[in-house]
Scaffold this active site. Structure first.
Site, PDB file in Angstrom:
ATOM      1  N   CYS A 150       0.875  -1.119  -0.097  1.00 48.92           N
ATOM      2  CA  CYS A 150       0.008  -0.136  -0.044  1.00 48.92           C
ATOM      3  C   CYS A 150       0.788   1.323  -0.003  1.00 48.92           C
ATOM      4  O   CYS A 150       1.556   1.541  -0.848  1.00 48.92           O
ATOM      5  CB  CYS A 150      -0.907  -0.108   1.256  1.00 48.92           C
ATOM      6  SG  CYS A 150      -2.258   1.071   0.910  1.00 48.92           S
ATOM      7  N   HIS A 263      -4.002  -5.223   0.678  1.00 48.34           N
ATOM      8  CA  HIS A 263      -3.362  -5.712   2.165  1.00 48.34           C
ATOM      9  C   HIS A 263      -3.429  -7.040   2.326  1.00 48.34           C
ATOM     10  O   HIS A 263      -4.317  -7.343   3.116  1.00 48.34           O
ATOM     11  CB  HIS A 263      -3.909  -4.912   3.144  1.00 48.34           C
ATOM     12  CG  HIS A 263      -3.737  -3.409   3.135  1.00 48.34           C
ATOM     13  ND1 HIS A 263      -2.652  -2.834   4.109  1.00 48.34           N
ATOM     14  CD2 HIS A 263      -4.263  -2.432   2.679  1.00 48.34           C
ATOM     15  CE1 HIS A 263      -2.965  -1.497   3.754  1.00 48.34           C
ATOM     16  NE2 HIS A 263      -3.715  -1.322   2.818  1.00 48.34           N
TER      17      HIS A 263
END
Ligand SMILES: *[C@@H]1O[C@H](CO)[C@@H](O)[C@H](O)[C@H]1NC(C)=O
Ligand SMILES: *[C@@H]1O[C@H](CO)[C@@H](O)[C@H](O)[C@H]1NC(C)=O
Length: 319
Positions: A150, A263
């Site tokens: 991310c 994630h």
């Protein structure tokens, strides 16, 4: 060397040449016999990989950020993710002195950059230093993987392109998404090689991965940027809430560097956001990523141990 600093290599080779009689001497570093079921001769000898995770500014409470320098944090899920792959973590404090950071880096076998929000200041400077360390270590022939998630992927894109404005806006906050595979040939040798074809198919049709970001990079922008397109190959893309497509997984062409905009750590280890997928398939995706990240280091540790621990092992290797 995966589990020991590089400078110990000559010592180990010397021990191997001297044979077993030297193994009990004080101050001697013994590596475990690869493949043995017995407990290690010396429980103080540690032969599993250790991963450094760079801490993020703030105290981590509900993502709260402050400009205080006395606290920083690592989301517990990132530590558990590394542990799920069979390794342990030491924190690389983002604002500790350079010499301490470098000392810690010399003791770890790989690095993870977490998600978060800070894209400037001392945190970004530390990420740049650690990224350069990863490149240098690999260039020197020591496999030293980096997994960036991310924000980590976004910062690596900024560093590689040398353009702090390279990112684009996307709407993917608290969103479960699919992964699309634009080029199956690019999956060869990548993390996805260990996925069953059924799981690849499910990834592309079911929302098995968790997104939580406002920025990203489109495949077009990545391909049109010479620095990024020669550094990375695109493994997956994903659509945001408006159907805008961004790059969701990349691997470096020449380095053991994997980046995800999504994630992997959340599917098994985080419960606060309602959209996080927790199905058996989602859990398997996470576990594959953890195994892939750590397993390259296990192979390295195994071959070093076999080579250096016992003269009979060396004979069998040279036979
Ligand atoms: C941190 O400092 C910067 C620069 O002084 C300021 O713009 C920002 O609002 C501060 N952030 C917080 C959370 O206090
Ligand atoms: C697909 O990936 C392979 C292997 O990385 C590469 O050689 C090929 O050029 C790629 N094809 C396209 C259309 O990008």
């Amino acid at each position: 060397m995966a589990s020991l600093p590089q400078h110990l290599l000559p010592v180990l080779l010397l021990l191997a040449l001297l044979g077993p009689s030297s193994a009990g001497a004080p101050g001697v570093i013994r590596l475990p016999r690869a493949g043995a079921c017995a407990a290690p001769a010396d429980p103080a000898v540690y032969d599993r990989p250790v991963i450094g995770i760079v801490t993020h500014p703030g105290d981590g409470a509900a993502g709260r950020i402050n400009n205080g320098t006395s606290t920083s944090y690592i989301g517990a899920s990132y530590v558990k993710f590394v542990e799920a792959g069979g390794a342990r973590v030491i924190p690389l404090i983002y604002n500790e002195p350079d010499e301490r950071l470098l000392q810690k880096l010399s003791l770890v076998n790989g690095v993870l950059f977490t998600g978060g929000s800070v894209k400037s200041g001392p945190y970004f400077e530390t990420i740049k230093k650690v990224f350069q360390y990863v490149l240098d270590k690999n260039d020197a022939g020591v496999p030293f993987p980096l997994f960036a998630q991310c924000l980590g992927f976004e910062l690596v894109s900024m560093i590689v392109s040398k353009d702090n404005n390279i990112l684009e806006s996307f709407h993917a906050s608290d969103q479960a998404s699919t992964l699309q595979f634009p080029n199956y040939s690019s999956l060869q040798g990548s993390v996805f090689e260990r996925f069953h074809p059924d799981l690849i198919r499910k990834l592309s049709t079911s929302c098995l991965v968790m997104q939580n970001h406002k920025y990203g990079i489109s495949p077009k922008r990545l391909r049109e940027n010479d620095a990024l397109s020669s550094f990375f190959k695109i493994l997956t893309t994903s659509p945001d809430e408006n159907g805008e497509v961004y790059v969701s997984t990349v691997e470096a062409q020449k380095y053991p560097i994997t980046c995800t905009q999504w994630h992997p750590e959340k599917a098994i280890f985080e419960w606060r956001k309602p959209m996080i997928p927790h199905s058996e398939d989602a859990v398997q995706v996470t576990q594959h990523f953890a195994n892939y990240f750590i397993s390259s280091l296990q192979l390295q540790a195994y071959s070093d141990a076999t080579w250096a621990s016992d003269p009979s092992d060396r004979r069998s290797l040279s036979a």
